[in-house]
Each structure stands twice: as structure tokens, then as C-alpha cells.
Scaffold this motif. Structure first.
Motif, mmCIF file in Angstrom:
data_model
loop_
_atom_site.group_PDB
_atom_site.id
_atom_site.type_symbol
_atom_site.label_atom_id
_atom_site.label_comp_id
_atom_site.label_asym_id
_atom_site.label_seq_id
_atom_site.Cartn_x
_atom_site.Cartn_y
_atom_site.Cartn_z
ATOM 1 N N SER A 38 0.829 -1.194 0.000
ATOM 2 C CA SER A 38 0.000 0.000 0.000
ATOM 3 C C SER A 38 0.869 1.252 0.000
ATOM 4 C CB SER A 38 -0.903 -0.042 1.230
ATOM 5 O OG SER A 38 -1.497 1.207 1.407
ATOM 6 N N GLY A 39 0.376 2.269 -0.677
ATOM 7 C CA GLY A 39 1.070 3.563 -0.749
ATOM 8 C C GLY A 39 0.164 4.520 -1.483
ATOM 9 N N ARG A 40 0.604 5.769 -1.634
ATOM 10 C CA ARG A 40 -0.271 6.710 -2.328
ATOM 11 C C ARG A 40 0.032 6.802 -3.819
ATOM 12 N NH1 ARG A 40 0.501 11.866 1.393
ATOM 13 N NH2 ARG A 40 2.599 11.117 1.000
ATOM 14 N N ASP A 41 1.305 6.859 -4.155
ATOM 15 C CA ASP A 41 1.693 7.095 -5.550
ATOM 16 C C ASP A 41 1.506 5.805 -6.363
ATOM 17 O OD1 ASP A 41 3.504 7.038 -7.879
ATOM 18 O OD2 ASP A 41 4.000 9.054 -7.197
ATOM 19 N N PRO A 42 0.502 5.787 -7.255
ATOM 20 C CA PRO A 42 0.183 4.518 -7.931
ATOM 21 C C PRO A 42 1.320 3.997 -8.816
ATOM 22 C CG PRO A 42 -1.188 6.320 -8.765
ATOM 23 C CD PRO A 42 -0.369 6.891 -7.667
ATOM 24 N N ASP A 43 2.067 4.921 -9.440
ATOM 25 C CA ASP A 43 3.122 4.461 -10.357
ATOM 26 C C ASP A 43 4.296 3.851 -9.594
ATOM 27 O OD1 ASP A 43 1.590 5.337 -12.433
ATOM 28 O OD2 ASP A 43 2.532 7.320 -12.512
ATOM 29 N N ARG A 44 4.742 4.553 -8.548
ATOM 30 C CA ARG A 44 5.861 4.000 -7.767
ATOM 31 C C ARG A 44 5.448 2.705 -7.067
ATOM 32 N NH1 ARG A 44 7.047 6.984 -3.776
ATOM 33 N NH2 ARG A 44 6.100 8.972 -4.280
ATOM 34 N N LEU A 45 4.202 2.679 -6.624
ATOM 35 C CA LEU A 45 3.711 1.478 -5.938
ATOM 36 C C LEU A 45 3.669 0.294 -6.917
ATOM 37 C CD1 LEU A 45 2.603 0.611 -3.157
ATOM 38 C CD2 LEU A 45 0.307 1.006 -4.076
ATOM 39 N N ALA A 46 3.185 0.570 -8.123
ATOM 40 C CA ALA A 46 3.104 -0.503 -9.126
ATOM 41 C C ALA A 46 4.505 -1.009 -9.469
ATOM 42 C CB ALA A 46 2.405 0.017 -10.382
ATOM 43 N N ALA A 47 5.476 -0.096 -9.509
ATOM 44 C CA ALA A 47 6.852 -0.510 -9.846
ATOM 45 C C ALA A 47 7.401 -1.438 -8.768
ATOM 46 C CB ALA A 47 7.745 0.719 -10.003
ATOM 47 N N VAL A 48 7.189 -1.110 -7.494
ATOM 48 C CA VAL A 48 7.688 -1.974 -6.405
ATOM 49 C C VAL A 48 6.919 -3.296 -6.398
ATOM 50 C CG1 VAL A 48 8.192 -2.165 -3.939
ATOM 51 C CG2 VAL A 48 8.276 0.067 -5.029
ATOM 52 N N ALA A 49 5.619 -3.221 -6.661
ATOM 53 C CA ALA A 49 4.816 -4.455 -6.709
ATOM 54 C C ALA A 49 5.326 -5.365 -7.817
ATOM 55 C CB ALA A 49 3.343 -4.119 -6.910
ATOM 56 N N ALA A 50 5.682 -4.772 -8.948
ATOM 57 C CA ALA A 50 6.185 -5.592 -10.063
ATOM 58 C C ALA A 50 7.508 -6.242 -9.673
ATOM 59 C CB ALA A 50 6.356 -4.719 -11.305
ATOM 60 N N GLN A 51 8.374 -5.486 -8.991
ATOM 61 C CA GLN A 51 9.665 -6.049 -8.561
ATOM 62 C C GLN A 51 9.459 -7.200 -7.586
ATOM 63 O OE1 GLN A 51 11.485 -2.720 -6.648
ATOM 64 N NE2 GLN A 51 11.990 -1.676 -8.563
ATOM 65 N N SER A 52 8.439 -7.095 -6.770
ATOM 66 C CA SER A 52 8.275 -8.083 -5.695
ATOM 67 C C SER A 52 7.199 -9.122 -6.003
ATOM 68 C CB SER A 52 7.935 -7.369 -4.379
ATOM 69 O OG SER A 52 6.744 -6.634 -4.541
ATOM 70 N N GLY A 53 6.543 -8.977 -7.151
ATOM 71 C CA GLY A 53 5.484 -9.933 -7.484
ATOM 72 C C GLY A 53 4.287 -9.821 -6.558
ATOM 73 N N GLY A 54 4.138 -8.665 -5.916
ATOM 74 C CA GLY A 54 3.036 -8.483 -4.969
ATOM 75 C C GLY A 54 1.852 -7.771 -5.601
ATOM 76 N N THR A 55 0.860 -7.497 -4.775
ATOM 77 C CA THR A 55 -0.360 -6.828 -5.232
ATOM 78 C C THR A 55 -0.382 -5.403 -4.690
ATOM 79 O OG1 THR A 55 -1.497 -8.939 -5.077
ATOM 80 C CG2 THR A 55 -2.888 -6.972 -5.222
ATOM 81 N N ALA A 56 -0.505 -4.437 -5.610
ATOM 82 C CA ALA A 56 -0.528 -3.026 -5.206
ATOM 83 C C ALA A 56 -1.954 -2.585 -4.910
ATOM 84 C CB ALA A 56 0.053 -2.161 -6.321
ATOM 85 N N ILE A 57 -2.127 -1.934 -3.760
ATOM 86 C CA ILE A 57 -3.432 -1.338 -3.442
ATOM 87 C C ILE A 57 -3.196 0.109 -3.007
ATOM 88 C CG2 ILE A 57 -5.576 -1.524 -2.127
ATOM 89 C CD1 ILE A 57 -4.975 -4.414 -1.588
ATOM 90 N N PRO A 58 -3.293 1.056 -3.966
ATOM 91 C CA PRO A 58 -3.091 2.455 -3.593
ATOM 92 C C PRO A 58 -4.125 2.907 -2.556
ATOM 93 C CG PRO A 58 -3.105 2.194 -5.988
ATOM 94 C CD PRO A 58 -3.576 0.891 -5.396
ATOM 95 N N CYS A 59 -3.654 3.677 -1.582
ATOM 96 C CA CYS A 59 -4.571 4.129 -0.522
ATOM 97 C C CYS A 59 -3.958 5.320 0.200
ATOM 98 C CB CYS A 59 -4.777 2.985 0.469
ATOM 99 S SG CYS A 59 -5.759 3.427 1.908
ATOM 100 N N ASP A 60 -4.768 6.351 0.417
ATOM 101 C CA ASP A 60 -4.302 7.475 1.226
ATOM 102 C C ASP A 60 -4.732 7.224 2.668
ATOM 103 O OD1 ASP A 60 -3.751 9.792 2.558
ATOM 104 O OD2 ASP A 60 -4.362 11.100 0.903
#
Ligand SMILES: NC(=O)c1ccc[n+]([C@@H]2O[C@H](COP(=O)([O-])OP(=O)(O)OC[C@H]3O[C@@H](n4cnc5c(N)ncnc54)[C@H](OP(=O)(O)O)[C@@H]3O)[C@@H](O)[C@H]2O)c1
Length: 253
Positions: A38-60
Motif C-alpha cells: 500500500s502507498g499513495r503514488d500509484p506508479d511508484r507502488l506498481a513498480a515496487v509491486a512488479a519487482q516483488s510480485g506483490g499486489t498493489a493497493i493504492p490508498c491514502d
């Protein structure tokens, strides 16, 4: 990190789009955990999720409804959370009188209220299973106080006592509560709050080292991990010799 103990575990990491949280998400995924980021910035979050094979859930996390929704989504999808890393946080440097209402409320909501809401959401399942690990990223500011960081320090002090109290409440029921107490970590944190880190010591440590310290502490069942370790000294001086601490603090800040 022991992949045997983490393989298949479900982990939720807040603040996973940057710094310590991103490093923690990568480490957990590398050890075989199923990671929700989880994080706010959808692009940076998606990049880390892709590196880790995890699921990104943007949230403020300044919004309590969205925070509760975040926990609900992970529980709906994965059925449980075994490891919660309450890491997201924001800083502010400057006199209290220069802070707006909104700035004060945002710091309290993201740094203090959100970790409480997330812990409350995942705890019933952990208690039912008799196992769970709750990690909190505090700060040395919450133990010693820092000039012109009163609100930030206050949120981290609150987080520390919250974690300690929750540990007491859940003791003997298979729940591990670990607080990381970092001094200075080399992340965008200082640039974002608008004032660079002003000292030479303690030296900033890499985000990976902070993430490892927290996760290793959580797996080992430790209550508290200071980084660097010698930060236990000023904490102990403040607790046991308050007058001496105040003199030193007035002199060295
Ligand atoms: N760096 C240090 O020296 C230091 C020292 C002591 C404690 N800490 C603590 O360590 C934790 C991690 O910070 P960091 O150093 O890794 O800084 P960072 O690189 O700035 O990362 C902060 C993370 O928290 C997220 N975040 C901030 N406000 C949020 C909000 N309202 N809603 C959702 N996510 C939010 C950010 O998301 P976006 O980027 O997507 O906005 C980012 O992922 C914080 O709790 C901080 O207080 C840091």
C-alpha cells in the motif's frame, strides 16, 4: 531472512511505494511471502509491486474510511493477514505555529490513526489462529522529542505506547508486536518533508538495513529494535537521568 517461516505467509506493508516499506516488501516477497503493498503514488507502488510480485493497493491513509477499506480488501482477497508492517509515515519540520490544521491532522491520521485501524482490522484473525506479527515503524523522535518536529514526534510517541500496550493486551496469545526505532534512514523522507537531515551523526543507514532490522526483529519476537543500536543509550539516559538528559539535550539539540 528465513524463507521457511515466511513461505506462503500473507503480508500487508504500508508505505511500500518508497524507502523502508519498499525494501520490506521486496524482502518479504523474496522470502516467499504473499505481499500486499500500500502507498499513495500509484506508479511508484506498481513498480515496487512488479519487482516483488506483490499486489498493489493504492490508498491514502489520512482517510480512515479508505484505511479500513484497505484492510478489508486484503482480508477479502487473501482470507487473512499474518504479517502487518505499519510503516507509512510523513514528516513535518518547522515551528508548530506554522502548521495548518490540515497538516497536523494529516500527520496524526497517517502516522497514528491508520496503524491503529489496520492493527484492529487484522488482529481478530490473528488471535483466532493464535499467531500473527505486527510491526510498527516508530522513530527516535518519538522517544527523545525533536525541536520543530513536535507533531511528528508526538505521533511516533503515541505509536510507540500504542504498540507497547497492544503487546500487553495480546501477550501469551501468539501475537508478536515489534517496534523499529530508527534514527536516520537514507530515504526520500527528508526531501519530502521539505528540510534535509541537518546533522552528521547518527549517519543515515540504507533503507534495506532498516527493513531487515524490523523484519528480523519481528521473526525473532523482539519487542523493540533501535537502529543504530547505540540509540538505546540516549533513550535510557532520558528515562533514568532526566535532568542530565535535559542538559545534554539543551546543549546538543
Ligand atoms: N527516513 C528516516 O530517517 C526515518 C527515521 C525514523 C522513522 N522513519 C519512519 O519510517 C517510515 C518510512 O519512511 P521512509 O523513511 O521510508 O520515507 P519515504 O521514503 O518518504 O516513504 C514513506 C512512505 O509512506 C507513504 N505515505 C506517507 N504518507 C502516506 C499517506 N498519507 N497515505 C499512504 N501512504 C503514505 C509514502 O507513500 P507515497 O510515497 O506513495 O506517498 C511512502 O511509501 C515512516 O513512518 C517514517 O516516519 C523514517
Amino acid at each position: 531472512m528465513s524463507s521457511r517461516r515466511l513461505a506462503g505467509a500473507v503480508a500487508l506493508v504500508t508505505g511500500a511505494s518508497s524507502g523502508i516499506g519498499a525494501a520490506a516488501a521486496r524482502r518479504l516477497a523474496g522470502a516467499g511471502a504473499r505481499v500486499f503493498l500500500s502507498g499513495r503514488d500509484p506508479d511508484r507502488l506498481a513498480a515496487v509491486a512488479a519487482q516483488s510480485g506483490g499486489t498493489a493497493i493504492p490508498c491514502d491513509l489520512t482517510d480512515p474510511d479508505l484505511t479500513t477499506e484497505l484492510a478489508g480488501r486484503v482480508l477479502d482477497v487473501a482470507g487473512r493477514v499474518d504479517i502487518l508492517v505499519n510503516n507509512a509515515g510523513q514528516g513535518f519540520a518547522g515551528p508548530l505555529t506554522e502548521m495548518t490544521d490540515a497538516q497536523i491532522q494529516a500527520l496524526v491520521a497517517a502516522n497514528l490513526t491508520a496503524p491503529m485501524l489496520l492493527a484492529r482490522a487484522v488482529l481478530p484473525g490473528m488471535l483466532a489462529r493464535g499467531s500473527g506479527r505486527l510491526g510498527f515503524v516508530g522513530s527516535i523522535a518519538g522517544r527523545l522529542g525533536v525541536r520543530e518536529e513536535a507533531v511528528y514526534a508526538g505521533t511516533k510517541a503515541g505509536l510507540s505506547v500504542f504498540a507497547d500496550s497492544l503487546r500487553k493486551e495480546t501477550t501469551g496469545r501468539g501475537i508478536v508486536v515489534t517496534e523499529l526505532v530508527p534514527a536516520v534512514v537514507d530515504t526520500p523522507f527528508f526531501a519530502r518533508r521539505g528540510r534535509p537531515y541537518p546533522r552528521r551523526r547518527p549517519r543515515p543507514v540504507p533503507a534495506e538495513r532498516a527493513a531487515d532490522a524490523l523484519l528480523t526483529g519481528m521473526l525473532a519476537g523482539r519487542h523493540e529494535v533501535c537502529l543504530p543500536r547505540w540509540m538505546v543509550l540516549p533513550i535510557a539516559v532520558r528515562a533514568t537521568l532526566p535532568a542530565t538528559y535535559r542538559r545534554l539535550s539543551d546543549r546538543f539539540g
